[in-house]
Design an enzyme around this catalytic site. Structure first.
Site, mmCIF file in Angstrom:
data_model
loop_
_atom_site.group_PDB
_atom_site.id
_atom_site.type_symbol
_atom_site.label_atom_id
_atom_site.label_comp_id
_atom_site.label_asym_id
_atom_site.label_seq_id
_atom_site.Cartn_x
_atom_site.Cartn_y
_atom_site.Cartn_z
ATOM 1 C CB CYS A 2 9.103 -54.037 -0.137
ATOM 2 S SG CYS A 2 10.854 -54.005 0.297
ATOM 3 N NE ARG A 27 5.309 -50.339 -3.263
ATOM 4 C CZ ARG A 27 5.229 -49.075 -2.877
ATOM 5 N NH1 ARG A 27 4.651 -48.201 -3.660
ATOM 6 N NH2 ARG A 27 5.721 -48.685 -1.726
ATOM 7 C CD1 TRP A 74 14.768 -52.426 -5.131
ATOM 8 C CD2 TRP A 74 15.242 -51.475 -3.168
ATOM 9 N NE1 TRP A 74 15.825 -51.587 -5.330
ATOM 10 C CE2 TRP A 74 16.146 -50.984 -4.141
ATOM 11 C CE3 TRP A 74 15.367 -51.022 -1.849
ATOM 12 C CZ2 TRP A 74 17.140 -50.059 -3.836
ATOM 13 C CZ3 TRP A 74 16.361 -50.101 -1.550
ATOM 14 C CH2 TRP A 74 17.229 -49.629 -2.543
ATOM 15 C CG ASN A 100 8.039 -50.560 1.852
ATOM 16 O OD1 ASN A 100 9.256 -50.501 1.709
ATOM 17 N ND2 ASN A 100 7.209 -49.740 1.234
ATOM 18 N N GLY A 101 10.226 -50.707 4.574
ATOM 19 C CA GLY A 101 10.817 -49.644 5.371
ATOM 20 C C GLY A 101 12.128 -50.092 5.988
ATOM 21 C CD GLU A 495 14.072 -37.689 -16.953
ATOM 22 O OE1 GLU A 495 13.246 -38.637 -17.020
ATOM 23 O OE2 GLU A 495 14.672 -37.390 -15.903
ATOM 24 C CE LYS A 499 13.459 -42.176 -17.229
ATOM 25 N NZ LYS A 499 13.555 -41.043 -16.444
ATOM 26 C CD GLU A 502 15.637 -44.019 -14.333
ATOM 27 O OE1 GLU A 502 15.262 -43.655 -13.215
ATOM 28 O OE2 GLU A 502 14.991 -43.770 -15.376
ATOM 29 C CG HIS A 518 34.719 -25.283 -19.434
ATOM 30 N ND1 HIS A 518 35.733 -24.355 -19.347
ATOM 31 C CD2 HIS A 518 33.688 -24.666 -20.075
ATOM 32 C CE1 HIS A 518 35.337 -23.216 -19.897
ATOM 33 N NE2 HIS A 518 34.098 -23.381 -20.349
ATOM 34 C CE LYS A 618 6.771 -45.039 -11.515
ATOM 35 N NZ LYS A 618 7.368 -44.434 -12.728
#
Length: 623
Positions: A2, A27, A74, A100-101, A495, A499, A502, A518, A618
Site C-alpha cells: 500500500c 503500490r 492493496w 501498510n503491512g 520472463e 510479462k 501480468e 515431454h 509494484k
C-alpha cells in the site's frame, strides 16, 4: 504494497496528499482515503476504487487543514469496499491511522479489546484493531486534563506501547484531533521515509511521492518511531531511545517519475533501456585488465577468489534475472551457482558451505520475501550481498555490500528496465569472478566489447516496435501464449510469459524448448501461439527442430532470432523478429525487449490498465 502519504505544515494538506497518492498508486489501487485535522476536528473521505474516485469525492465534499494522512490500498485483510478503505479510526473517532503491512496477531489483540468493552469495530481489517489499541492506551493515559505538550508525549508513548504488542509488519502514519500539528510514523518490515521541508514535514512509503516538495529525506529503520511537527522531528526506538539518522539527498527529481510524452510508464521505461543498461555498467568496466570493477561488494581480491559457491535469490522478475545469472557465472567463472525462490530460502534448511556468498536481488530493495532471505542468510553467518535499485532501501542498508543498479525510478508495475539492469550487473559479476579464475584476457575483452555494444543494439531492437505492435494486433484474439527458450534464453521465456500474464491476464507459460515433447506439446493448437527465442547460437538447430514439431501440429509460431537464421525459419515461423547479432551471454538482454513490447501492445489492444494491472502492486512488502 500500500501507499502512505502524510503531511504536517502550514500549507493546505489535501492537494499535497492527493498528489502523493497519485505518485504511489502503483503500490496499490483497490481503495483510497484521506483524513485531515482542522480546528480540532478530524474530517475524512474514503472510498473503494482508484485515486481518481477519491479526488472526485474530495472535490464534491472538500476537506481542509494543514495536518493530514492518506492511503492507497492493496487489500490484505477484508474485502475491497468503503468500510475497509484506510484511514481507520479508534473508538473515539479522534485518531486516524493508515497502515501498510500485516498485523499477524490482530485477532488476539481484538479479542482482548472486546473483553475490555471495545466492540465498535466497523471494518474487517487488522489495521482498525491497531488504531483502537493505540486510541485506548492514549485515552487511558489522558483520563485527567493535560496540556498540549503532554498530549503529544502521551500519544507518542501510546504508539510505542501498542507496537511492542504487535506481531507482524507495519509502516504506519497517524494523527489525532487533540494534537492538530503533530504526526507520528513507525516502521517494521514496510518502508517509510520522512521528508524534511522548510516549515513542513512529510511521511511516505516511497520518496517518489514527496520528491516534488522536498529532496531531503530520512529513511527510517525497523522499529523506528518518528514524531513530526512543522518545524522539527524526533526519531526514537520502540524502547524510547533517541536515535540519530542522516538526512539524505534524493538523487532524482519529480520529472524523473513522470511519463513524459509516453502514454504509459511501462512504454517509457522500455524505451529508457539503452540509457539504464549504459548506466548499470558506467565506470564498472576495466578495459586495461579486461575485467569489471565492483567496489560496492566490500570484498578484496583474496575474498573474491575464495568464493566457492554462489546462491542467487529473488522473486518474480528478479528471480528470472537470477536464473540468467546462474548460466553466466557458471559459464564464465565455473563457480557452482544455485537459484532459490526467496520465499522458500528461509523456510527450508539449505545446505551451504562457509565459502558460499548469497546475492539478494530486488528492484525496490524492500521485497518482504527477499529481505527475509537476506536476514536468514546473514543470521547463519554467510556473506550476503544485494543487487537493488534504491541505495537507501532496507536491503541496501542491511546487506554486507552489493551493487546499485542506477536504473532510476521504475513506476510501471510490470518490471522492464530493472530486469535488463539486473542482467547487466550479473554479467559484470560473472566477468569479475571469471577473470579471477579461468577466463582468459582475450575472452574478458570480448565480454567488455559485447557489453559496450549493448546500448546501441537495444536502440536497434526498439526500432522493431512497429513490427511487434502489428504482431500484437494480429494475435489479440489468442487464448494464450507459450514461450520457449534454451540455455541463457530459457529464463527469458519465463520472463516473457510473466510479462504476458501480468498485464494482459492471458494464459502464458514459459518452458525450456526441449521440454516441448515431454508433455507441453499436448497444449499445441491453432489458437495458442508459441513464441520461440531462437537466436543464432549453438542450440539453434535444436530450437528449430522444436519449432518444426509445433508447426506440424498447426500451432502459430512467433520466432525471435538473429544472425543468418531467418532463412531457416522462413516458411516455418509465422512471424520472425530479427535481433542484432550478439554473443549468447548478452543475448537475453536483447531478446527480452520484443517480449516486453509484445505484452505491452497486446495489453493496450485488449484495453487493459497497463501500468496498474489487476490484483498486483509494484513493491511486495507483505508476505
Amino acid at each position: 504494497m500500500c501507499g502512505i502519504v502524510g503531511y504536517v505544515g502550514r500549507a493546505h494538506a489535501t492537494p499535497i496528499l492527493l498528489d502523493g497518492l497519485r505518485r504511489l498508486e502503483y503500490r496499490g489501487y483497490d481503495s483510497a482515503g484521506i483524513a485531515v485535522v482542522d480546528a480540532g476536528e478530524l474530517d475524512t473521505r474514503k472510498c473503494a476504487g482508484r485515486i481518481a474516485a477519491l479526488a472526485k469525492l474530495v472535490t464534491k465534499e472538500p476537506v481542509s487543514g494543514s495536518l493530514g494522512i492518506s492511503h492507497t490500498r492493496w487489500a490484505t485483510h477484508g474485502k475491497v469496499n468503503d468500510e475497509n478503505a484506510h484511514p481507520h479510526f479508534d473508538a473515539s473517532g479522534k485518531l486516524a491511522l493508515v497502515h501498510n503491512g500485516v498485523i499477524e496477531n490482530y485477532q488476539v489483540l481484538k479479542d482482548e479489546l472486546i473483553r475490555n468493552g471495545d466492540t465498535d469495530f466497523r471494518s474487517d481489517t487488522d489495521t482498525e484493531v491497531l488504531a483502537h489499541l493505540i486510541g485506548k492506551l492514549y485515552d487511558d493515559s489522558c483520563a485527567s486534563t493535560v496540556d498540549a505538550a503532554a498530549k503529544k508525549s502521551r500519544l507518542f508513548e501510546a504508539v510505542r506501547t501498542a507496537l511492542r504488542q504487535v506481531i507482524g509488519t507495519y509502516g504506519i502514519a497517524l494523527i489525532h484531533a487533540d494534537v492538530p500539528d503533530f504526526m507520528i510514523g513507525a516502521r517494521r518490515g514496510s518502508p517509510l521515509v520522512l521528508g524534511v521541508g522548510n516549515g513542513e514535514n512529510f511521511l511516505a512509503s516511497d520518496v517518489s511521492a514527496i520528491v516534488a516538495y522536498t529532496r531531503d529525506a530520512v529513511y527510517l529503520n525497523d522499529f523506528d518511531v518518528v514524531a513530526a511537527s512543522p518545524d522539527k522531528f524526533e526519531i526514537s526506538s520502540l524502547a524510547g531511545d533517541i536515535t540519530d539518522h542522516p538526512v539524505s539527498k534524493v538523487d532524482f527529481t519529480a520529472e524523473d517519475v513522470g511519463k513524459g510524452d509516453y502514454p504509459h510508464y511501462m512504454l517509457k521505461e522500455i524505451f529508457e533501456q539503452p540509457d539504464t543498461v549504459r548506466d548499470a555498467m558506467r565506470g564498472r568496466l576495466n578495459s586495461d585488465e579486461s575485467t569489471a570493477k565492483l567496489g560496492g561488494l566490500n570484498m578484496g581480491p583474496p575474498q573474491l577468489r575464495d568464493v566457492g559457491r554462489i546462491v542467487l535469490t529473488g522473486c518474480g522478475t528478479a528471480l528470472h534475472a537470477a536464473r540468467v545469472g546462474e548460466y553466466l557465472i557458471e559459464r564464465m567463472a565455473s563457480i557452482p551457482t544455485e537459484v532459490d525462490y526467496a520465499s522458500e530460502f528461509r523456510h527450508r534448511n539449505t545446505p551451504m558451505t562457509p565459502e558460499t556468498v548469497v546475492f539478494a536481488i530486488s528492484q525496490s530493495g524492500e521485497t518482504a520475501d527477499t529481505l527475509g532471505a537476506l536476514r536468514e542468510s546473514r543470521r547463519k553467518g554467510f556473506r550476503t550481498l544485494g543487487i537493488c535499485n534504491n541505495v537507501a532501501s532496507t536491503i541496501a542498508r542491511e546487506s554486507d555490500g552489493g551493487v546499485y543498479m542506477h536504473a532510476g525510478p521504475e513506476i510501471g508495475v510490470a518490471a522492464t528496465k530493472s530486469f535488463t539492469s539486473q542482467l547487466t550487473i550479473l554479467t559484470l559479476l560473472a566477468l569479475l569472478f571469471g577473470r579471477m579464475r579461468n577466463l582468459a584476457t582475450a575472452e574478458g575483452t570480448r565480454v567488455i566489447e559485447a557489453l559496450q555494444a549493448l546500448p546501441g543494439q537495444i536502440e536497434e531492437v526498439l526500432g522493431l516496435n512497429d513490427q511487434v505492435k502489428d504482431i500484437a494486433s494480429k494475435y489479440a484474439s489468442a487464448n494464450g501464449f507459450l514461450f520457449f527458450g534454451r540455455q541463457f534464453n530459457f529464463p527469458i521465456a519465463l520472463e516473457g510469459a510473466l510479462k504476458m500474464k501480468e498485464i494482459t491476464y492471458l494464459f502464458a507459460e514459459g518452458h525450456p524448448s526441449a521440454e516441448l515433447k515431454h508433455g507441453v506439446i499436448a497444449l499445441i493448437r491453432p489458437d495458442l501461439p508459441s513464441i520461440f527465442i531462437a537466436p543464432d547460437d549453438s542450440v539453434f538447430s535444436k530450437n528449430l527442430n522444436n519449432i518444426e514439431q509445433v508447426k506440424a501440429r498447426k500451432g502459430p509460431i512467433i520466432a525471435v532470432s538473429s544472425g543468418n537464421c531467418a532463412k531457416h525459419l522462413k516458411g516455418i515461423a509465422d512471424e520472425i523478429v530479427m535481433l542484432p547479432e550478439a554473443p549468447d551471454y548478452v543475448m537475453p538482454i536483447l531478446a527480452v525487449i520484443p517480449l516486453q513490447l509484445l505484452a505491452y501492445h497486446l495489453a493496450v489492444a485488449l484495453g487493459r490498465d497497463v501500468d496498474k494491472p489487476r490484483n498486483l502492486a509494484k513493491s511486495v512488502t507483505v508476505e
